[in-house]
Design a protein around this motif. Structure first.
Motif, short mmCIF file in Angstrom:
data_model
loop_
_atom_site.label_atom_id
_atom_site.label_comp_id
_atom_site.label_asym_id
_atom_site.label_seq_id
_atom_site.Cartn_x
_atom_site.Cartn_y
_atom_site.Cartn_z
N ALA A 135 0.81 -1.22 0.00
CA ALA A 135 0.00 0.00 0.00
C ALA A 135 0.84 1.27 0.00
O ALA A 135 0.46 2.27 -0.62
CB ALA A 135 -0.94 0.01 1.21
N PHE A 136 2.00 1.25 0.67
CA PHE A 136 2.78 2.47 0.83
C PHE A 136 4.20 2.35 0.29
O PHE A 136 4.91 3.36 0.21
CB PHE A 136 2.85 2.86 2.31
N GLY A 137 4.64 1.15 -0.05
CA GLY A 137 6.00 0.96 -0.53
C GLY A 137 7.04 1.28 0.51
O GLY A 137 8.19 1.61 0.18
N SER A 138 6.66 1.20 1.78
CA SER A 138 7.55 1.55 2.88
C SER A 138 7.12 0.82 4.14
O SER A 138 5.94 0.51 4.31
CB SER A 138 7.52 3.06 3.12
N LEU A 139 8.08 0.58 5.03
CA LEU A 139 7.78 -0.06 6.32
C LEU A 139 7.92 0.93 7.47
O LEU A 139 8.10 0.54 8.62
CB LEU A 139 8.70 -1.26 6.54
N ASN A 140 7.83 2.22 7.16
CA ASN A 140 8.00 3.24 8.20
C ASN A 140 6.96 3.11 9.32
O ASN A 140 7.25 3.46 10.47
CB ASN A 140 7.92 4.64 7.58
N TYR A 141 5.77 2.65 8.96
CA TYR A 141 4.70 2.53 9.96
C TYR A 141 4.73 1.19 10.70
O TYR A 141 3.84 0.92 11.52
CB TYR A 141 3.33 2.67 9.29
N LEU A 142 5.70 0.33 10.41
CA LEU A 142 5.67 -1.03 10.95
C LEU A 142 5.59 -1.09 12.48
O LEU A 142 4.75 -1.83 13.01
CB LEU A 142 6.88 -1.82 10.45
N PRO A 143 6.42 -0.36 13.23
CA PRO A 143 6.31 -0.44 14.70
C PRO A 143 4.93 -0.05 15.20
O PRO A 143 4.35 -0.74 16.07
CB PRO A 143 7.39 0.54 15.20
N GLY A 144 4.37 1.04 14.66
CA GLY A 144 3.04 1.46 15.08
C GLY A 144 1.96 0.48 14.67
O GLY A 144 1.00 0.24 15.40
N GLN A 145 2.12 -0.09 13.48
CA GLN A 145 1.16 -1.07 12.99
C GLN A 145 1.11 -2.29 13.91
O GLN A 145 0.04 -2.76 14.28
CB GLN A 145 1.57 -1.49 11.57
N ILE A 146 2.26 -2.78 14.29
CA ILE A 146 2.33 -3.94 15.17
C ILE A 146 1.77 -3.60 16.56
O ILE A 146 1.02 -4.37 17.15
CB ILE A 146 3.77 -4.45 15.28
N LEU A 147 2.13 -2.42 17.07
CA LEU A 147 1.68 -2.02 18.40
C LEU A 147 0.16 -1.87 18.45
O LEU A 147 -0.49 -2.37 19.38
CB LEU A 147 2.35 -0.70 18.80
#
Length: 202
Positions: A135-147
């Motif tokens: 969706a975003f081509g990036s994993l910048n949101y990964l910590p927040g997504q998991i949390l």
């Protein structure tokens, strides 16, 4: 073939609804705070809830219904939200469901809550990695997504644990009922065993 219990059908419908709702939330609200200074796409809480609903619906109705639910939710997402988000979420949900199933089934004999916690840990990681990449081509949101998904998983498991204490999981001769089925059966038993109340009209 025995028809699914109404509680199981209601759980499946709720699961389907979370799929387009999550995509709509991302489309209209963007990123939201999830605690500890992290942010994530706004659908994160709904997806966390979806992971638990998926396990409960699978328990009550079966895996085939879950795969059909993902397809229905994807179609609704295409109609209501950004098509690129719909595609990303469909792939993420399908892959996460497969990985979740592999973990869930062997652990089910150790208890429903144990299976949900373990399988959702695997599922939320797979779903987060795939969705963010597609969706975003990036994993910048990964910590927040998991949390954010972890908050919802723990909250749902606490509610389920309380329901199990209140209504008890009712054992059938051949299998253990899921919480939605157990709740439905417990209420039906209470109604059957309670004495008839006199009518207020006479």
């Amino acid at each position: 073939m025995k028809a699914p219990a109404p509680a199981g059908i209601a759980t499946l419908i709720a699961y389907i609804a979370t799929i387009p709702a999550a995509n709509l939330a991302v489309t209209h609200f963007g990123a939201v705070p999830v605690g500890l200074g992290y942010v994530a796409p706004a659908g994160v809480y709904l997806v966390g809830l979806a992971l638990v609903l998926r396990d409960l619906a699978r328990e009550a109705i079966g895996r085939g219904a879950i795969l059909a639910a993902i397809a229905i939710g994807t179609v609704l997402s295409y109609l209501l939200a950004d098509p690129s988000l719909a595609t990303a979420s469909a792939v993420a949900f399908a892959v996460a469901e497969t990985m979740d199933f592999v973990v869930y089934e062997p652990l089910r004999k150790r208890g429903l809550l144990v299976a949900i916690l373990a399988s959702n840990t695997v599922g939320l990681l797979a779903d987060s990695l795939l969705f963010l990449h597609l969706a975003f081509g990036s994993l910048n949101y990964l910590p927040g997504q998991i949390l954010g998904k972890t908050w919802m998983t723990f909250a749902a498991v606490i509610v389920l644990a309380l329901l199990r204490r209140r209504y008890r999981v009712i054992a059938c001769p051949n299998r253990l009922q899921s919480p939605p089925q157990a709740l439905h059966s417990a209420l039906a038993t209470d109604r059957a065993e309670s004495p008839a109340r006199p009518s207020l009209l006479g």
